[in-house]
Design a protein around this motif. Sequence first.
Motif, PDB file in Angstrom:
ATOM      1  N   THR A  33     -15.104  -1.362  -9.074  1.00 15.23           N
ATOM      2  CA  THR A  33     -14.677  -1.413 -10.471  1.00 15.23           C
ATOM      3  C   THR A  33     -15.758  -0.842 -11.380  1.00 15.23           C
ATOM      4  O   THR A  33     -15.463  -0.061 -12.293  1.00 15.23           O
ATOM      5  CB  THR A  33     -14.344  -2.867 -10.873  1.00 15.23           C
ATOM      6  OG1 THR A  33     -13.294  -3.340 -10.029  1.00 15.23           O
ATOM      7  CG2 THR A  33     -13.916  -2.961 -12.326  1.00 15.23           C
ATOM      8  N   ALA A  66      -1.105  -5.531  -1.943  1.00 14.09           N
ATOM      9  CA  ALA A  66      -1.922  -6.199  -2.964  1.00 14.09           C
ATOM     10  C   ALA A  66      -3.192  -5.398  -3.258  1.00 14.09           C
ATOM     11  O   ALA A  66      -3.585  -5.256  -4.423  1.00 14.09           O
ATOM     12  CB  ALA A  66      -2.279  -7.608  -2.515  1.00 14.09           C
ATOM     13  N   LYS A  67      -3.827  -4.848  -2.233  1.00 16.38           N
ATOM     14  CA  LYS A  67      -5.044  -4.053  -2.437  1.00 16.38           C
ATOM     15  C   LYS A  67      -4.744  -2.790  -3.244  1.00 16.38           C
ATOM     16  O   LYS A  67      -5.496  -2.425  -4.143  1.00 16.38           O
ATOM     17  CB  LYS A  67      -5.661  -3.669  -1.090  1.00 16.38           C
ATOM     18  CG  LYS A  67      -6.337  -4.815  -0.383  1.00 16.38           C
ATOM     19  CD  LYS A  67      -6.896  -4.362   0.955  1.00 16.38           C
ATOM     20  CE  LYS A  67      -7.467  -5.525   1.729  1.00 16.38           C
ATOM     21  NZ  LYS A  67      -7.980  -5.113   3.046  1.00 16.38           N
ATOM     22  N   GLU A  70      -4.022  -3.793  -6.874  1.00 20.18           N
ATOM     23  CA  GLU A  70      -5.248  -4.183  -7.574  1.00 20.18           C
ATOM     24  C   GLU A  70      -6.054  -2.942  -7.980  1.00 20.18           C
ATOM     25  O   GLU A  70      -6.496  -2.830  -9.125  1.00 20.18           O
ATOM     26  CB  GLU A  70      -6.103  -5.095  -6.709  1.00 20.18           C
ATOM     27  CG  GLU A  70      -7.382  -5.527  -7.390  1.00 20.18           C
ATOM     28  CD  GLU A  70      -8.260  -6.418  -6.524  1.00 20.18           C
ATOM     29  OE1 GLU A  70      -9.257  -6.929  -7.067  1.00 20.18           O
ATOM     30  OE2 GLU A  70      -7.974  -6.599  -5.332  1.00 20.18           O
ATOM     31  N   ALA A  71      -6.227  -2.000  -7.068  1.00 19.72           N
ATOM     32  CA  ALA A  71      -6.977  -0.779  -7.371  1.00 19.72           C
ATOM     33  C   ALA A  71      -6.285   0.027  -8.469  1.00 19.72           C
ATOM     34  O   ALA A  71      -6.943   0.584  -9.358  1.00 19.72           O
ATOM     35  CB  ALA A  71      -7.139   0.062  -6.107  1.00 19.72           C
ATOM     36  N   GLY A  73      -4.417  -1.205 -10.820  1.00 21.64           N
ATOM     37  CA  GLY A  73      -4.639  -1.945 -12.058  1.00 21.64           C
ATOM     38  C   GLY A  73      -6.014  -1.691 -12.646  1.00 21.64           C
ATOM     39  O   GLY A  73      -6.154  -1.536 -13.870  1.00 21.64           O
ATOM     40  N   VAL A  74      -7.032  -1.636 -11.799  1.00 16.72           N
ATOM     41  CA  VAL A  74      -8.388  -1.328 -12.268  1.00 16.72           C
ATOM     42  C   VAL A  74      -8.403   0.064 -12.903  1.00 16.72           C
ATOM     43  O   VAL A  74      -8.953   0.268 -13.984  1.00 16.72           O
ATOM     44  CB  VAL A  74      -9.404  -1.411 -11.106  1.00 16.72           C
ATOM     45  CG1 VAL A  74     -10.740  -0.790 -11.494  1.00 16.72           C
ATOM     46  CG2 VAL A  74      -9.594  -2.857 -10.671  1.00 16.72           C
TER      47      VAL A  74
END
Length: 145
Positions: A33, A66-67, A70-71, A73-74
């Motif tokens: 991130t 999910a991974k 999440e990436a 979203g970042v």
Amino acid sequence: MIILGIDPGKQGAIAVFDTAAQTVACHDMPQTTAAMHDLIAGLPSVRLCVLEKPFYPATIGATNVAKIAEAYGVLTGALAWRSIPVVTVRPADWKKALGLSTSKAASRERASMLFPDNAAQFARAKDDGRAESALLAWYGLRFVK
């Protein structure tokens, strides 16, 4: 004018396309991130970002979904933080518009043709993320109104 093209996969890349100079500089996808925010913070003024929508095949499992989410979203959070306008596009749509198949080699070849002075960035088989991010930026110039 600067257009970003982003292939958001783990092996993806962020392409910074200078439309006036007709050059592209590719950055491999940051893996943290903090690295993502540092890269986005250091970008010049960006007119548009063309971001490939993530693809979630049924066979990858919930943990991998999910991974990926999440990436993604970042990445979208960092772009929003810089107030960079984003257009998302499905892989099949931009590839069809550019006359490409799912072949990663074909993407590398097309990127080398469109950006001959920057073709060294697409020379290796593992540089397909760079090539596709550059092609996404090209797609933005040609097809996004």
